[in-house]
Every structure is written in C-alpha cells, then in structure tokens.
Design an enzyme around this catalytic site. Structure first.
Site, PDB file in Angstrom:
ATOM      1  CG  ASN A   1      -1.771   1.213   1.350  1.00 20.35           C
ATOM      2  OD1 ASN A   1      -1.911   1.959   0.374  1.00 20.35           O
ATOM      3  ND2 ASN A   1      -2.356   1.430   2.520  1.00 20.35           N
ATOM      4  CD1 TRP A   2       3.787   1.165  -2.784  1.00 17.46           C
ATOM      5  CD2 TRP A   2       3.727   2.303  -4.708  1.00 17.46           C
ATOM      6  NE1 TRP A   2       4.612   0.510  -3.669  1.00 17.46           N
ATOM      7  CE2 TRP A   2       4.596   1.189  -4.869  1.00 17.46           C
ATOM      8  CE3 TRP A   2       3.551   3.147  -5.794  1.00 17.46           C
ATOM      9  CZ2 TRP A   2       5.263   0.921  -6.060  1.00 17.46           C
ATOM     10  CZ3 TRP A   2       4.205   2.882  -6.997  1.00 17.46           C
ATOM     11  CH2 TRP A   2       5.056   1.784  -7.112  1.00 17.46           C
ATOM     12  CE  LYS A   3       0.078   3.482   4.680  1.00 19.97           C
ATOM     13  NZ  LYS A   3      -0.082   3.677   6.118  1.00 19.97           N
TER      14      LYS A   3
ATOM     15  CG  HIS B   1      -5.997   1.917   4.858  1.00 21.76           C
ATOM     16  ND1 HIS B   1      -5.566   2.865   5.766  1.00 21.76           N
ATOM     17  CD2 HIS B   1      -4.998   1.016   4.752  1.00 21.76           C
ATOM     18  CE1 HIS B   1      -4.355   2.553   6.173  1.00 21.76           C
ATOM     19  NE2 HIS B   1      -3.981   1.432   5.574  1.00 21.76           N
TER      20      HIS B   1
ATOM     21  CD  GLU C   1      -3.022   5.538   6.537  1.00 19.42           C
ATOM     22  OE1 GLU C   1      -2.980   5.517   5.289  1.00 19.42           O
ATOM     23  OE2 GLU C   1      -2.091   5.104   7.249  1.00 19.42           O
TER      24      GLU C   1
ATOM     25  CD  GLU D   1      -3.768  -2.566   7.343  1.00 19.56           C
ATOM     26  OE1 GLU D   1      -2.595  -2.714   6.994  1.00 19.56           O
ATOM     27  OE2 GLU D   1      -4.450  -1.594   7.015  1.00 19.56           O
TER      28      GLU D   1
ATOM     29  N   GLY E   1       2.120   2.113  11.062  1.00 18.12           N
ATOM     30  CA  GLY E   1       3.101   3.194  10.966  1.00 18.12           C
ATOM     31  C   GLY E   1       3.751   3.590  12.282  1.00 18.12           C
TER      32      GLY E   1
ATOM     33  CB  SER F   1       4.775  -1.762  12.507  1.00 17.80           C
ATOM     34  OG  SER F   1       4.305  -0.452  12.794  1.00 17.80           O
TER      35      SER F   1
ATOM     36  N   GLY G   1       2.651  -1.101   4.431  1.00 12.84           N
ATOM     37  CA  GLY G   1       2.630   0.332   4.110  1.00 12.84           C
ATOM     38  C   GLY G   1       4.037   0.861   3.933  1.00 12.84           C
ATOM     39  N   GLY G   2       4.572   1.486   4.989  1.00 16.06           N
ATOM     40  CA  GLY G   2       5.882   2.157   4.925  1.00 16.06           C
ATOM     41  C   GLY G   2       6.978   1.340   4.251  1.00 16.06           C
TER      42      GLY G   2
HETATM   43  C1  PEP Z   1      -1.041   0.257   6.223  1.00 17.03           C
HETATM   44  O1  PEP Z   1      -1.213   1.471   6.251  1.00 17.03           O
HETATM   45  O2  PEP Z   1      -1.854  -0.471   5.641  1.00 17.03           O
HETATM   46  C2  PEP Z   1       0.120  -0.274   6.916  1.00 17.03           C
HETATM   47  C3  PEP Z   1       0.123  -1.533   7.228  1.00 17.03           C
HETATM   48  O3  PEP Z   1       1.131   0.613   7.177  1.00 17.03           O
HETATM   49  P1  PEP Z   1       2.547   0.284   7.860  1.00 17.03           P
HETATM   50  O4  PEP Z   1       3.074  -0.975   7.222  1.00 17.03           O
HETATM   51  O5  PEP Z   1       3.377   1.472   7.531  1.00 17.03           O
HETATM   52  O6  PEP Z   1       2.308   0.115   9.310  1.00 17.03           O
END
Ligand code: PEP
Length: 253
Positions: free
Chosen positions: A9-11, A94, A96, A165, A171, A211, A234-235
């Site tokens: 997920n590049w956001k 999601h 966010e 999640e 994050g 994370s 994500g990150g």
């Molecule tokens: C996400 O936003 O779906 C996610 C899992 O982010 P991160 O891996 O950065 O915690």
C-alpha cells in the site's frame, strides 16, 4: 492451501510518476522468480495507467473505489474504471480513510459490492484503535466485518481478503505479536463463517498489516494453523529492497 499474498500500500507516495515507475520496476525485478507468493502493488490512482503497461511479476491493486459505476460523483473512481487498467485487487475501508475521510462501515459495504460486481478482489481492512489489557480482539472488529459484509449472498466473498490492521500498529513501529495476530485471524474466519457461511469462511484469506518489515514479516505467517496468510505493507513497501526481502522471507516458509 492458498499461496501467501503480500500487498504493497503505497498510500500517497511516491511524489512523481517517474519515481513510481522506478519503484515498481525494482519490485517487479526483485520478485520475478518467486513462484509461491503473490504480490500486489497498490499505487495512487494516477500512476495506474503507466504501471499497467509494465506490470507482470506483480499485480496491480487500487487503494479505494467508489460504489457507483459513473455519474455525478466529483472526484470519485469506480471499480469498472480500475478494471480497465488491469487492477485486480481493491483495498476498501483502510483506517486512514475511515479516520481522515469519515468512511463508515455502510459506505464500505457498498464499495465491496461494487468491487465484487466487477469480479475484482476486495481487500477489506478492519482493526481496532486500541487494544485493552485483556488482549481480546475487540468487538469493534466483529461489527466492522458484519456491517461491511452485510447484504452479500452466502458464499460471496469466498475469494475476498480481510486485512487485520490494528490501528495502533500502523506506521508506529509497534507491530502486533504473531500470536495475537494468529488469534485475530481465527476469530475473523469464524465471523465470516457466521455471516456468509462455510464456503466464504473457508475461502477468505486473512492477512496482517501494521509495522511489517523485512525482519518480522515471516513471523506472522502460521505454519501449523490456518492463521495469517499474507501481509498488507505500508511504509516498508516504499523501499524496493526491503519489500522484496519481505516477499522472499514469506515465500521461503
Ligand atoms: C497500512 O497502512 O496499511 C500499513 C500496514 O502501514 P505500515 O506498514 O506502515 O504500518
């Protein structure tokens, strides 16, 4: 047994189309020889046309969609439009989007129907904001799933994915423990069985997000029980080398 699936997920990243091409090409190259894991990259909408021309070893996903096909809905993108650009998976709900844009479980339910109508794979995101000291999976997760899947026919969603999640893990560098994540997967599968029957409950894939990095990814995949069957990243998906390491570590299980 399904192959593990790793979804990037590049956001709202990266900042330019040329960076997106570079990142996608590096991921594609890195995962090219891997057969026993599935990789899906979800960039911002505007990069989909360019990446769709160079996709292969990795599939393309979207980070959201609207529930109508077309019409007076300023700023929205439909699942039929996404399909035209080779999108196979659509993230829905999601945290966010729930948080910043006020997405509700009812809106998410409509989006899931729209995704399934196009025969794309919905990736429904659920998770609690905080975990209390009992360590139990909070009731909110059950509520999110029951509402999001309401109105679907029995057996529908059998090819769907639910990403567990916990919001407190996204994050933050504080992932859930593999044991608690496995318990969440078992709990979620039970709920899907209850709502949509055995076929959907057995078919659905449950993945973990929050994370994840190259060091911890493999620890979330259960070998002995039907627990987590993949990751939403994500990150760490913005660093090609690290993301490829995550895929490799999971494919070797
Ligand atoms: C996400 O936003 O779906 C996610 C899992 O982010 P991160 O891996 O950065 O915690």
């Amino acid at each position: 047994m399904h192959k593990s699936i790793i979804i990037a997920n590049w956001k709202l990243n990266p900042g330019t189309a040329s960076e997106a091409r570079l990142l996608f090409s590096a991921v594609k190259k890195g995962v090219a020889g891997i057969r026993n894991a599935e990789v899906v990259v979800c960039p911002p909408f505007v990069y989909l046309p360019a990446l769709s021309e160079i996709r292969r070893a990795a599939s393309l996903g979207a980070q959201d969609c609207f529930w109508e096909d077309k019409g007076a809905y300023t700023g929205e993108v439909s699942s039929s439009m996404l399909k035209e650009f080779g999108v196979t998976h659509v993230i829905v709900g999601h945290s966010e989007r729930r948080n910043w844009l006020g997405e509700t479980d009812e809106m998410i339910a409509r989006k899931i129907k729209a995704v399934l109508k196009e025969k794309l794979t919905p990736v429904l995101c659920v998770g609690e904001r905080e975990r209390d000291s009992s360590g139990d999976i909070p009731a909110i997760v059950e509520e999110q799933i029951c509402t999001a899947l309401s109105g679907l026919k029995k057996g529908e969603f059998k090819n769907g994915i639910i990403a567990y999640e916990p919001v407190w893990a996204i994050g933050t560098g504080r992932p859930d423990t593999p044991d608690d994540a496995a318990r969440a997967a078992i709990f979620i599968r039970k709920i899907v069985k209850k709502v949509l029957g055995k076929t959907a409950g057995e078919g659905v894939r449950i993945i973990y997000g929050g994370s994840v990095n190259a060091k911890n990814a493999a620890s979330f995949i259960s070998k002995d029980i039907r627990g987590m069957e993949g990751m939403l990243v994500g990150g760490a998906s913005l660093k090609a080398d690290e993301f490829v390491q995550i895929v490799k570590s999971i494919s070797e299980i």
